[in-house]
Design a protein around this motif. Structure first.
Motif, short mmCIF file in Angstrom:
data_model
loop_
_atom_site.label_atom_id
_atom_site.label_comp_id
_atom_site.label_asym_id
_atom_site.label_seq_id
_atom_site.Cartn_x
_atom_site.Cartn_y
_atom_site.Cartn_z
N UNK A 59 0.81 -1.22 0.00
CA UNK A 59 0.00 0.00 0.00
C UNK A 59 0.84 1.28 0.00
N UNK A 60 2.15 1.15 0.19
CA UNK A 60 3.05 2.31 0.32
C UNK A 60 2.56 3.27 1.39
N UNK A 61 2.06 2.70 2.47
CA UNK A 61 1.53 3.46 3.60
C UNK A 61 2.51 3.36 4.77
N UNK A 62 3.59 4.13 4.68
CA UNK A 62 4.64 4.07 5.69
C UNK A 62 4.11 4.46 7.07
N UNK A 63 3.34 5.53 7.13
CA UNK A 63 2.81 5.98 8.43
C UNK A 63 1.91 4.91 9.06
N UNK A 64 1.03 4.33 8.25
CA UNK A 64 0.15 3.29 8.75
C UNK A 64 0.91 2.05 9.19
N UNK A 65 1.95 1.71 8.43
CA UNK A 65 2.78 0.55 8.79
C UNK A 65 3.48 0.79 10.12
N UNK A 66 4.01 1.97 10.29
CA UNK A 66 4.70 2.30 11.55
C UNK A 66 3.72 2.30 12.71
N UNK A 67 2.55 2.91 12.53
CA UNK A 67 1.53 2.92 13.60
C UNK A 67 1.13 1.50 13.97
N UNK A 68 0.89 0.65 12.96
CA UNK A 68 0.46 -0.72 13.22
C UNK A 68 1.54 -1.51 13.96
N UNK A 69 2.77 -1.41 13.49
CA UNK A 69 3.87 -2.14 14.12
C UNK A 69 4.13 -1.61 15.53
N UNK A 70 4.09 -0.31 15.69
CA UNK A 70 4.34 0.29 17.01
C UNK A 70 3.24 -0.09 18.00
N UNK A 71 1.98 -0.10 17.56
CA UNK A 71 0.88 -0.46 18.46
C UNK A 71 1.04 -1.90 18.94
N UNK A 72 1.40 -2.80 18.03
CA UNK A 72 1.60 -4.20 18.41
C UNK A 72 2.79 -4.34 19.36
N UNK A 73 3.89 -3.67 19.03
CA UNK A 73 5.09 -3.75 19.86
C UNK A 73 4.82 -3.20 21.26
N UNK A 74 4.23 -2.02 21.33
CA UNK A 74 3.97 -1.39 22.63
C UNK A 74 2.94 -2.16 23.44
N UNK A 75 1.93 -2.73 22.76
CA UNK A 75 0.95 -3.55 23.47
C UNK A 75 1.59 -4.77 24.10
N UNK A 96 11.27 -8.18 18.34
CA UNK A 96 12.51 -7.65 17.77
C UNK A 96 12.32 -7.35 16.28
N UNK A 97 11.64 -8.22 15.57
CA UNK A 97 11.38 -7.98 14.15
C UNK A 97 10.51 -6.74 13.95
N UNK A 98 9.50 -6.59 14.79
CA UNK A 98 8.67 -5.37 14.74
C UNK A 98 9.53 -4.14 14.97
N UNK A 99 10.37 -4.20 15.99
CA UNK A 99 11.23 -3.05 16.30
C UNK A 99 12.20 -2.76 15.16
N UNK A 100 12.77 -3.80 14.57
CA UNK A 100 13.68 -3.59 13.44
C UNK A 100 12.98 -2.88 12.29
N UNK A 101 11.77 -3.32 11.96
CA UNK A 101 11.03 -2.67 10.88
C UNK A 101 10.66 -1.23 11.24
N UNK A 125 13.79 -6.10 5.32
CA UNK A 125 12.69 -6.09 6.24
C UNK A 125 12.42 -7.54 6.58
N UNK A 126 11.66 -7.78 7.63
CA UNK A 126 11.49 -9.14 8.10
C UNK A 126 10.02 -9.48 8.24
N UNK A 127 9.69 -10.71 7.90
CA UNK A 127 8.33 -11.15 8.09
C UNK A 127 8.24 -11.97 9.38
N UNK A 128 7.05 -12.47 9.69
CA UNK A 128 6.84 -13.14 10.97
C UNK A 128 7.62 -14.44 11.09
N UNK A 129 8.15 -14.94 10.00
CA UNK A 129 8.95 -16.15 10.05
C UNK A 129 10.42 -15.83 10.26
N UNK A 130 10.75 -14.54 10.35
CA UNK A 130 12.13 -14.12 10.52
C UNK A 130 12.90 -14.17 9.23
#
Length: 147
Positions: A59-75, A96-101, A125-130
């Protein structure tokens, strides 16, 4: 993830169709994970990681990707003390993969780079399988992430 992978490499109508199927699959997966799994569950975190990557790469939605990853990481971070010992390794690996992305994506934002597709980017970048991917990446985490 199958539809996400197709959407990364297809073109035209096939890309749009695969992207829409991926978006719908991630929305369905998130609705189940959000209601039934704790924030530290590796399946929930893997779903969030895959969806954030989809938002970034397809989707080329960098802001949305960051928000989604950050919400999961912080939760997950907020619940780390309650983590069952048997899932500690998997959970912390995906965190760690979320934080790296997040770091990659915010670094690109700070440098003014545009999100790059799989055929043009040199950063990993890394997917859930590392699995390291030359990039890959809705409703999934919009509700959980403040705008």
């Amino acid at each position: 993830d199958y539809h996400r992978y197709l959407a990364e490499f297809e073109e035209g109508d096939a890309k749009a169709q695969a992207g829409e199927m991926a978006r719908a699959a991630y929305a369905d997966a998130w609705s189940v994970a959000d209601l039934g799994l704790p924030a530290t569950d590796p399946i929930r975190l893997g779903t969030a990681l895959s969806h954030a990557t989809f938002r970034y790469e397809v989707l080329s939605d960098r802001d949305g990707a960051i928000r989604a990853a950050r919400a999961a990481f912080e939760g997950a971070l907020a619940e780390l003390d309650n983590l069952a010992e048997d899932s500690y390794k998997d959970t912390t690996l995906i965190m760690q993969l979320l934080r790296d992305n997040i770091n990659l994506w915010t670094g690109e934002m700070a440098s003014g780079q545009e999100p790059l597709g799989p055929e043009t980017s040199g950063s990993k970048r890394y997917d859930q399988h590392g699995d390291s991917k030359v990039p890959h990446s809705d409703p999934l985490l919009d509700q959980a992430a403040p705008q």
